[in-house]
Structure formats: C-alpha cells, structure tokens
Scaffold this motif. Structure first.
Motif, PDB file in Angstrom:
ATOM      1  N   CYS A   1       0.846  -1.194   0.000  1.00 26.18           N
ATOM      2  CA  CYS A   1       0.000   0.000   0.000  1.00 26.18           C
ATOM      3  C   CYS A   1       0.883   1.246   0.000  1.00 26.18           C
ATOM      4  CB  CYS A   1      -0.929  -0.011   1.214  1.00 26.18           C
ATOM      5  SG  CYS A   1      -0.045  -0.063   2.787  1.00 26.18           S
ATOM      6  N   ALA A   2       0.242   2.416  -0.091  1.00 28.89           N
ATOM      7  CA  ALA A   2       0.955   3.690  -0.142  1.00 28.89           C
ATOM      8  C   ALA A   2       1.859   3.871   1.077  1.00 28.89           C
ATOM      9  CB  ALA A   2      -0.040   4.837  -0.233  1.00 28.89           C
ATOM     10  N   GLY A   3       3.075   4.351   0.838  1.00 30.94           N
ATOM     11  CA  GLY A   3       4.013   4.610   1.914  1.00 30.94           C
ATOM     12  C   GLY A   3       4.874   3.420   2.287  1.00 30.94           C
ATOM     13  N   GLN A   4       4.545   2.254   1.766  1.00 29.25           N
ATOM     14  CA  GLN A   4       5.299   1.047   2.112  1.00 29.25           C
ATOM     15  C   GLN A   4       6.528   0.901   1.225  1.00 29.25           C
ATOM     16  OE1 GLN A   4       2.963  -2.495   2.049  1.00 29.25           O
ATOM     17  NE2 GLN A   4       4.701  -3.856   2.372  1.00 29.25           N
ATOM     18  N   VAL A   5       7.630   0.480   1.805  1.00 30.70           N
ATOM     19  CA  VAL A   5       8.853   0.213   1.050  1.00 30.70           C
ATOM     20  C   VAL A   5       8.886  -1.267   0.662  1.00 30.70           C
ATOM     21  CG1 VAL A   5      11.370   0.170   1.103  1.00 30.70           C
ATOM     22  CG2 VAL A   5      10.135   2.064   2.186  1.00 30.70           C
ATOM     23  N   HIS A  30      11.852   0.218  -3.276  1.00 30.26           N
ATOM     24  CA  HIS A  30      10.957   1.195  -3.885  1.00 30.26           C
ATOM     25  C   HIS A  30       9.852   1.543  -2.895  1.00 30.26           C
ATOM     26  CE1 HIS A  30       8.578   3.284  -6.937  1.00 30.26           C
ATOM     27  NE2 HIS A  30       7.525   2.619  -6.479  1.00 30.26           N
ATOM     28  N   LYS A  31       9.642   2.843  -2.670  1.00 26.71           N
ATOM     29  CA  LYS A  31       8.560   3.284  -1.784  1.00 26.71           C
ATOM     30  C   LYS A  31       7.327   3.591  -2.616  1.00 26.71           C
ATOM     31  CE  LYS A  31       7.514   6.472   2.013  1.00 26.71           C
ATOM     32  NZ  LYS A  31       8.059   7.553   2.874  1.00 26.71           N
ATOM     33  N   VAL A  32       6.231   2.918  -2.292  1.00 24.22           N
ATOM     34  CA  VAL A  32       4.987   3.066  -3.043  1.00 24.22           C
ATOM     35  C   VAL A  32       4.345   4.414  -2.732  1.00 24.22           C
ATOM     36  CG1 VAL A  32       2.698   2.095  -3.473  1.00 24.22           C
ATOM     37  CG2 VAL A  32       4.643   0.571  -2.990  1.00 24.22           C
ATOM     38  N   SER A  33       4.025   5.174  -3.764  1.00 28.88           N
ATOM     39  CA  SER A  33       3.391   6.488  -3.581  1.00 28.88           C
ATOM     40  C   SER A  33       1.870   6.341  -3.532  1.00 28.88           C
ATOM     41  CB  SER A  33       3.777   7.417  -4.733  1.00 28.88           C
ATOM     42  OG  SER A  33       3.175   6.976  -5.940  1.00 28.88           O
ATOM     43  N   GLU A  34       1.212   7.395  -3.093  1.00 28.07           N
ATOM     44  CA  GLU A  34      -0.260   7.400  -3.052  1.00 28.07           C
ATOM     45  C   GLU A  34      -0.820   7.194  -4.459  1.00 28.07           C
ATOM     46  OE1 GLU A  34      -2.438   7.616  -0.680  1.00 28.07           O
ATOM     47  OE2 GLU A  34      -1.298   8.189   1.099  1.00 28.07           O
ATOM     48  N   HIS A  35      -0.238   7.863  -5.426  1.00 23.79           N
ATOM     49  CA  HIS A  35      -0.700   7.755  -6.812  1.00 23.79           C
ATOM     50  C   HIS A  35      -0.577   6.324  -7.322  1.00 23.79           C
ATOM     51  CE1 HIS A  35      -1.426   8.817 -11.000  1.00 23.79           C
ATOM     52  NE2 HIS A  35      -0.301   8.185 -11.319  1.00 23.79           N
ATOM     53  N   GLU A  36       0.549   5.683  -7.024  1.00 25.50           N
ATOM     54  CA  GLU A  36       0.756   4.307  -7.475  1.00 25.50           C
ATOM     55  C   GLU A  36      -0.230   3.355  -6.809  1.00 25.50           C
ATOM     56  OE1 GLU A  36       5.589   4.538  -8.326  1.00 25.50           O
ATOM     57  OE2 GLU A  36       4.824   3.930  -6.353  1.00 25.50           O
ATOM     58  N   LEU A  78      -0.785  -3.781  -5.966  1.00 28.38           N
ATOM     59  CA  LEU A  78      -0.908  -2.500  -5.301  1.00 28.38           C
ATOM     60  C   LEU A  78      -2.312  -2.349  -4.717  1.00 28.38           C
ATOM     61  CD1 LEU A  78       0.984  -0.276  -7.895  1.00 28.38           C
ATOM     62  CD2 LEU A  78       1.787  -0.980  -5.631  1.00 28.38           C
ATOM     63  N   SER A  79      -2.363  -1.855  -3.477  1.00 30.96           N
ATOM     64  CA  SER A  79      -3.637  -1.759  -2.782  1.00 30.96           C
ATOM     65  C   SER A  79      -3.684  -0.480  -1.961  1.00 30.96           C
ATOM     66  CB  SER A  79      -3.823  -2.974  -1.864  1.00 30.96           C
ATOM     67  OG  SER A  79      -4.920  -2.818  -1.003  1.00 30.96           O
ATOM     68  N   SER A  80      -4.908   0.047  -1.781  1.00 30.62           N
ATOM     69  CA  SER A  80      -5.070   1.224  -0.937  1.00 30.62           C
ATOM     70  C   SER A  80      -5.231   0.825   0.527  1.00 30.62           C
ATOM     71  CB  SER A  80      -6.301   2.029  -1.385  1.00 30.62           C
ATOM     72  OG  SER A  80      -7.454   1.204  -1.363  1.00 30.62           O
ATOM     73  N   GLY A  81      -5.303  -0.488   0.785  1.00 31.97           N
ATOM     74  CA  GLY A  81      -5.460  -0.963   2.154  1.00 31.97           C
ATOM     75  C   GLY A  81      -4.161  -1.483   2.720  1.00 31.97           C
ATOM     76  N   GLY A  82      -4.229  -2.547   3.554  1.00 29.86           N
ATOM     77  CA  GLY A  82      -3.046  -3.122   4.202  1.00 29.86           C
ATOM     78  C   GLY A  82      -2.257  -3.962   3.209  1.00 29.86           C
ATOM     79  N   TYR A  83      -1.246  -4.667   3.703  1.00 26.20           N
ATOM     80  CA  TYR A  83      -0.429  -5.479   2.821  1.00 26.20           C
ATOM     81  C   TYR A  83      -0.215  -6.857   3.424  1.00 26.20           C
ATOM     82  CZ  TYR A  83       3.463  -4.239   5.944  1.00 26.20           C
ATOM     83  OH  TYR A  83       4.272  -4.051   7.025  1.00 26.20           O
ATOM     84  N   ILE A  84       0.156  -7.789   2.543  1.00 34.46           N
ATOM     85  CA  ILE A  84       0.379  -9.174   2.924  1.00 34.46           C
ATOM     86  C   ILE A  84       1.858  -9.483   2.761  1.00 34.46           C
ATOM     87  CG2 ILE A  84      -0.215 -11.576   2.395  1.00 34.46           C
ATOM     88  CD1 ILE A  84      -2.803 -10.506   1.109  1.00 34.46           C
TER      89      ILE A  84
END
Length: 199
Positions: A84-88, A149-155, A189-195
């Motif tokens: 999700c956004a902000g995650q590396v 790579h840090k995931v951006s909000e847009h991505e 890519l997700s707007s929620g949590g991650y696995i």
C-alpha cells in the motif's frame, strides 16, 4: 564475499529441505526466506527437470543451441505480495551459476519495461537503468543484490501491480559463450493493508 557464501549456504539448505520432502511453506519458515522466493526456485527447478526429461531420448547436441539448458538462473522476487501507499518494497535478485564452469563478467541488465506498459494499472519500477557489474561467479556460486521502492499514493490508487524486470548476462569459461536469463517480479498495489511474502 561472506554474504555470497552465506546465501549459497541457504540455497544448499533449500536443496536439502527439498530432498527431505518439506512443503514450500515449511521451507520458507525453516530457511527464513519469502515464500515467493521458495516458490520461484521450485518453479525454476521444475522447468529444468521437465526440459531435461523431454530431451533425455534425444541424441547429445554437437554444439550449443538456443534450447541448451541455461548455465545461470536469475531469481528476482519481492519481499511482499501486496503493498500500500508509503510502504517500502524490497526486490532481491539472486543469480545462481548452474554451470560447472566459472561465469565471467556477470552483469545485471535493465528489463524491458515497455512490455508491461500495456497492462492495466501497471507501475514500472526500474531497479537499474544501465548494466550493473556483479563480477565473476564460481561454479555453483550465487550472488545477490537488493533494490527498494517506496509506493506512492498515486501508485497505490492505480489498482494494478508494481512490476520490475531484470535480466542477467555472463560468459561461460567452458564454452566462451554468452549465457542469459531474465525474471519479472510483481507486487499487487492496494489502498489498504499489505500481505507479507514470508511464511
């Protein structure tokens, strides 16, 4: 060098665990590897076994051909399956020398990102933009490198996948021929949590 030796030991332990009949999840937990890495290693070994079995009845080749088994394998995997956004996200490239000869001038190369641009919502992560020298690789050896790579909000809002492609090239000292392999790593890519990919 110590890191290469340590990682090669992990790969050796993977082969022992495979021989002992461990399932992929058990192997990932036992070795401390992402399940995605274990699954890809198993897939690559399965493909090599299938190719070998299919050509078992064929006469020995007189010269190298495009169908000759590769003498190196690139295993390129992410540390998570979904982000999700902000995650590396950390991508790790493991180069395995499957040959009985040393590979010279082993280099990682940028993949072909244009192949992925047609995928809906695909976000391309170019780990490298020019060849990266990994040095010589001894027979049975392994070399590794990681990229982040840090995931951006847009991505994250794209709803697609973070796609990263790499290839590897080297020269075999046995045949003096160039050998190559390629691999593609993907993260949903997700707007929620991650696995997490680790078992």
């Amino acid at each position: 060098m110590p890191e290469t030796i340590a990682r090669r030991t992990i790969y050796d332990q993977f082969m022992v665990a495979l021989g002992d009949g461990y399932c992929p999840e058990e192997m990932a937990e036992l070795l401390g590897l992402p399940i995605a890495t274990v699954s890809l290693w198993l897939s690559r070994l399965g493909n090599l076994a299938s190719d070998f079995a299919a050509s078992a009845d064929a006469p020995p080749p007189q010269a190298a051909t495009p169908d000759t088994l590769p003498s190196l394998t690139l295993v390129y995997t992410p540390d998570v399956l979904e982000a999700c956004a902000g995650q590396v996200v950390t991508f790790t490239a493991n180069i395995l020398n499957d040959d009985v000869e040393t590979l010279l001038e082993t280099s990682l190369l940028p993949g072909r990102p244009l192949e992925a641009t047609t995928e809906v919502g695909a976000v391309i992560f170019a780990a490298i933009t020019s060849p990266f020298d990994m040095g010589d690789l001894p027979a049975g050896g392994m070399s590794s490198i990681s990229f982040s790579h840090k995931v951006s909000e847009h991505e994250a809002r794209s709803g697609g996948e973070l796609v990263s492609r790499l290839s590897v090239r080297a020269t075999s000292t046995g045949s003096n021929a160039e050998v190559t392999d390629q691999c593609c790593a993907r993260v949903k890519l997700s707007s929620g949590g991650y696995i997490r990919a680790a078992g």
